[in-house]
Motif scaffolding. Structure first.
Motif, PDB file in Angstrom:
ATOM      1  N   SER A 125       0.848  -1.188   0.000  1.00  0.00           N
ATOM      2  CA  SER A 125       0.000   0.000   0.000  1.00  0.00           C
ATOM      3  C   SER A 125       0.885   1.240   0.000  1.00  0.00           C
ATOM      4  CB  SER A 125      -0.910   0.008   1.234  1.00  0.00           C
ATOM      5  OG  SER A 125      -1.690   1.186   1.278  1.00  0.00           O
ATOM      6  N   ILE A 126       0.493   2.237  -0.782  1.00  0.00           N
ATOM      7  CA  ILE A 126       1.238   3.495  -0.838  1.00  0.00           C
ATOM      8  C   ILE A 126       0.305   4.628  -0.428  1.00  0.00           C
ATOM      9  CG2 ILE A 126       2.600   5.063  -2.268  1.00  0.00           C
ATOM     10  CD1 ILE A 126       3.027   2.705  -4.207  1.00  0.00           C
ATOM     11  N   ALA A 127       0.631   5.296   0.652  1.00  0.00           N
ATOM     12  CA  ALA A 127      -0.184   6.411   1.117  1.00  0.00           C
ATOM     13  C   ALA A 127       0.224   7.684   0.401  1.00  0.00           C
ATOM     14  CB  ALA A 127      -0.014   6.585   2.631  1.00  0.00           C
ATOM     15  N   ASN A 128      -0.754   8.522   0.068  1.00  0.00           N
ATOM     16  CA  ASN A 128      -0.413   9.819  -0.489  1.00  0.00           C
ATOM     17  C   ASN A 128       0.362  10.604   0.564  1.00  0.00           C
ATOM     18  OD1 ASN A 128      -0.715  11.802  -2.703  1.00  0.00           O
ATOM     19  ND2 ASN A 128      -1.677  12.993  -1.088  1.00  0.00           N
ATOM     20  N   GLY A 129       1.501  11.138   0.174  1.00  0.00           N
ATOM     21  CA  GLY A 129       2.376  11.801   1.140  1.00  0.00           C
ATOM     22  C   GLY A 129       3.560  10.955   1.531  1.00  0.00           C
ATOM     23  N   ALA A 130       3.553   9.688   1.118  1.00  0.00           N
ATOM     24  CA  ALA A 130       4.645   8.770   1.466  1.00  0.00           C
ATOM     25  C   ALA A 130       5.436   8.382   0.224  1.00  0.00           C
ATOM     26  CB  ALA A 130       4.093   7.524   2.145  1.00  0.00           C
ATOM     27  N   ALA A 131       5.587   9.324  -0.698  1.00  0.00           N
ATOM     28  CA  ALA A 131       6.299   9.033  -1.952  1.00  0.00           C
ATOM     29  C   ALA A 131       7.060  10.260  -2.425  1.00  0.00           C
ATOM     30  CB  ALA A 131       5.318   8.578  -3.030  1.00  0.00           C
ATOM     31  N   LEU A 132       8.076  10.017  -3.228  1.00  0.00           N
ATOM     32  CA  LEU A 132       8.867  11.070  -3.855  1.00  0.00           C
ATOM     33  C   LEU A 132       9.037  10.702  -5.327  1.00  0.00           C
ATOM     34  CD1 LEU A 132      10.666  13.665  -3.117  1.00  0.00           C
ATOM     35  CD2 LEU A 132      12.595  12.067  -3.243  1.00  0.00           C
ATOM     36  N   PHE A 133       8.939  11.700  -6.213  1.00  0.00           N
ATOM     37  CA  PHE A 133       8.982  11.465  -7.656  1.00  0.00           C
ATOM     38  C   PHE A 133      10.038  12.338  -8.325  1.00  0.00           C
ATOM     39  CE2 PHE A 133       4.677  11.141  -6.025  1.00  0.00           C
ATOM     40  CZ  PHE A 133       4.234   9.914  -6.486  1.00  0.00           C
ATOM     41  N   ILE A 134      10.538  11.869  -9.448  1.00  0.00           N
ATOM     42  CA  ILE A 134      11.297  12.715 -10.351  1.00  0.00           C
ATOM     43  C   ILE A 134      10.274  13.497 -11.175  1.00  0.00           C
ATOM     44  CG2 ILE A 134      12.931  12.822 -12.259  1.00  0.00           C
ATOM     45  CD1 ILE A 134      14.229  11.917  -9.674  1.00  0.00           C
ATOM     46  N   LYS A 135      10.319  14.818 -11.085  1.00  0.00           N
ATOM     47  CA  LYS A 135       9.281  15.627 -11.728  1.00  0.00           C
ATOM     48  C   LYS A 135       9.213  15.394 -13.232  1.00  0.00           C
ATOM     49  CE  LYS A 135       9.762  19.973 -12.699  1.00  0.00           C
ATOM     50  NZ  LYS A 135       9.927  21.449 -12.612  1.00  0.00           N
ATOM     51  N   ASP A 136      10.357  15.313 -13.896  1.00  0.00           N
ATOM     52  CA  ASP A 136      10.350  15.164 -15.354  1.00  0.00           C
ATOM     53  C   ASP A 136       9.635  13.883 -15.793  1.00  0.00           C
ATOM     54  OD1 ASP A 136      11.620  17.543 -15.727  1.00  0.00           O
ATOM     55  OD2 ASP A 136      13.604  16.696 -16.132  1.00  0.00           O
ATOM     56  N   PHE A 137       9.712  12.828 -14.970  1.00  0.00           N
ATOM     57  CA  PHE A 137       9.015  11.594 -15.310  1.00  0.00           C
ATOM     58  C   PHE A 137       7.506  11.825 -15.321  1.00  0.00           C
ATOM     59  CE2 PHE A 137       6.732   7.779 -13.944  1.00  0.00           C
ATOM     60  CZ  PHE A 137       7.090   6.902 -14.954  1.00  0.00           C
ATOM     61  N   LEU A 138       6.991  12.539 -14.330  1.00  0.00           N
ATOM     62  CA  LEU A 138       5.557  12.831 -14.288  1.00  0.00           C
ATOM     63  C   LEU A 138       5.138  13.707 -15.464  1.00  0.00           C
ATOM     64  CD1 LEU A 138       5.027  13.570 -10.473  1.00  0.00           C
ATOM     65  CD2 LEU A 138       4.839  11.387 -11.669  1.00  0.00           C
ATOM     66  N   ILE A 139       5.938  14.735 -15.739  1.00  0.00           N
ATOM     67  CA  ILE A 139       5.604  15.653 -16.823  1.00  0.00           C
ATOM     68  C   ILE A 139       5.663  14.949 -18.173  1.00  0.00           C
ATOM     69  CG2 ILE A 139       6.269  17.782 -18.006  1.00  0.00           C
ATOM     70  CD1 ILE A 139       5.118  18.185 -15.179  1.00  0.00           C
TER      71      ILE A 139
END
Length: 321
Positions: free
Chosen positions: A152-166
């Motif tokens: 399970s992944i809670a919102n607030g318990a993750a970090l992303f590379i911004k360019d990957f999302l974009i």
């Protein structure tokens, strides 16, 4: 390891909680961050509280808007972000002081576009539930584990590379009133491998009046449409050998959700609406499927009652827990 982290915090009527959320960011060992705090039309003193913090720290940027919902607010924050990394934190939750430091170290080491950690659920009476006691940790391709309920992944318990999302146009579904977090994270992990910090570094505050703890209402039907969008996305974007297992797991999760939703709908008097929904095979078939696979007698009986479409029997549902 000194790249900027953009922290997106939507805030709506959280005057009693947001101070602690912001303080948890100020206490981070990793200092190169910006806080993009968007007040989503609060009617309490939320804005006054956050302005008191912004006066003393120019890393805190405040934006105001008419109430637009959490998805649109997070997407606006993503558009405003200047950092290499992106993290989301709601205005009533908070982080342990090593959250950013440990998450960035792991994401840089693994070169994964996303890293997650465990969380602690904190209740009003002070009791806690540890993520690590309820779920497993996994890395790599975790989509099957998430859909099967092992991770399970809670919102607030993750970090992303911004360019990957974009680059992959990964945003929250605007207008969705239930299931938007689930949909976003499934889209992300469908497209990439992830890594994990096996610690409970985020605290999820269980408020009685938070969106996820409000009494049942018909707006929860949005989760169904979220599940359908997820199915469409996985069908078109997931090509690993275990795709059949993944799709079956999603179908079972959809059936379980339909069962719980329809049971509550009948209990709250939406009998005519449920009759109409059961005429649609996209509602009926998943429910019929889990009736065959459900092993618990009580749940099997409830599903049978729903499928009976007998409104006289349905009138007795309020007697069930």
């Amino acid at each position: 390891m000194n790249d900027l982290v953009s922290i997106v915090m939507p805030a709506y009527n959280v005057q009693n909680y947001i101070g602690k959320s912001i303080e948890s960011i100020l206490l981070q060992g990793y200092k190169n961050w910006e806080l993009i705090l968007i007040d989503d039309g609060s009617s309490d003193e939320t804005l006054k509280v956050v302005e008191s913090f912004a006066c003393d720290d120019n890393r805190i940027h405040i934006y105001r808007q008419l109430n637009s919902g959490v998805s649109k607010t997070r997407n606006r924050g993503l558009d405003l972000a200047k950092g290499r990394y992106i993290a989301f934190l709601d205005g009533d939750d908070f982080w342990e002081s090593s959250f950013l430091e440990e998450m960035i170290a792991r994401i840089d080491q693994s070169r994964a576009p996303m890293v997650y950690c465990g969380c602690v659920s904190l209740y009003r009476n002070g009791s806690k539930k540890l993520h690590s006691k309820r779920f497993s940790y996994a890395k790599g391709n975790i989509l099957p584990d998430v859909l099967l309920g092992r991770v399970s992944i809670a919102n607030g318990a993750a970090l992303f590379i911004k360019d990957f999302l974009i680059d992959n146009n990964l945003k929250f579904a605007e207008g969705c009133r239930s299931g938007e977090d689930f949909e976003f994270y499934i889209r992300v992990i469908c497209l990439t491998h992830v890594d994990v910090v096996e610690k409970d570094l985020m605290v999820y505050v269980q408020r009685s009046n938070s969106a996820c703890n409000l009494p049942w209402n018909w707006n929860l039907i949005d989760k169904y449409y979220s599940l359908q969008r997820v199915k469409y996305f996985i069908t078109g974007n997931y090509n690993k050998n275990d795709k059949q297992i993944v799709m079956h797991a999603l179908d079972l999760q959809t059936g379980q959700w339909i069962y719980r939703f329809l049971w509550k709908a009948i209990k709250y008097g939406y009998k005519k609406e449920v009759i109409e929904l059961l005429k649609d095979e996209l509602w009926y078939n998943p429910l019929k499927q889990i009736s065959l696979e459900e092993s618990r007698y009580k749940d099997k009986l409830k599903i049978k009652i729903i499928l009976s479409k007998n409104e006289r029997i349905w009138s007795l549902i309020s007697c069930f827990r």
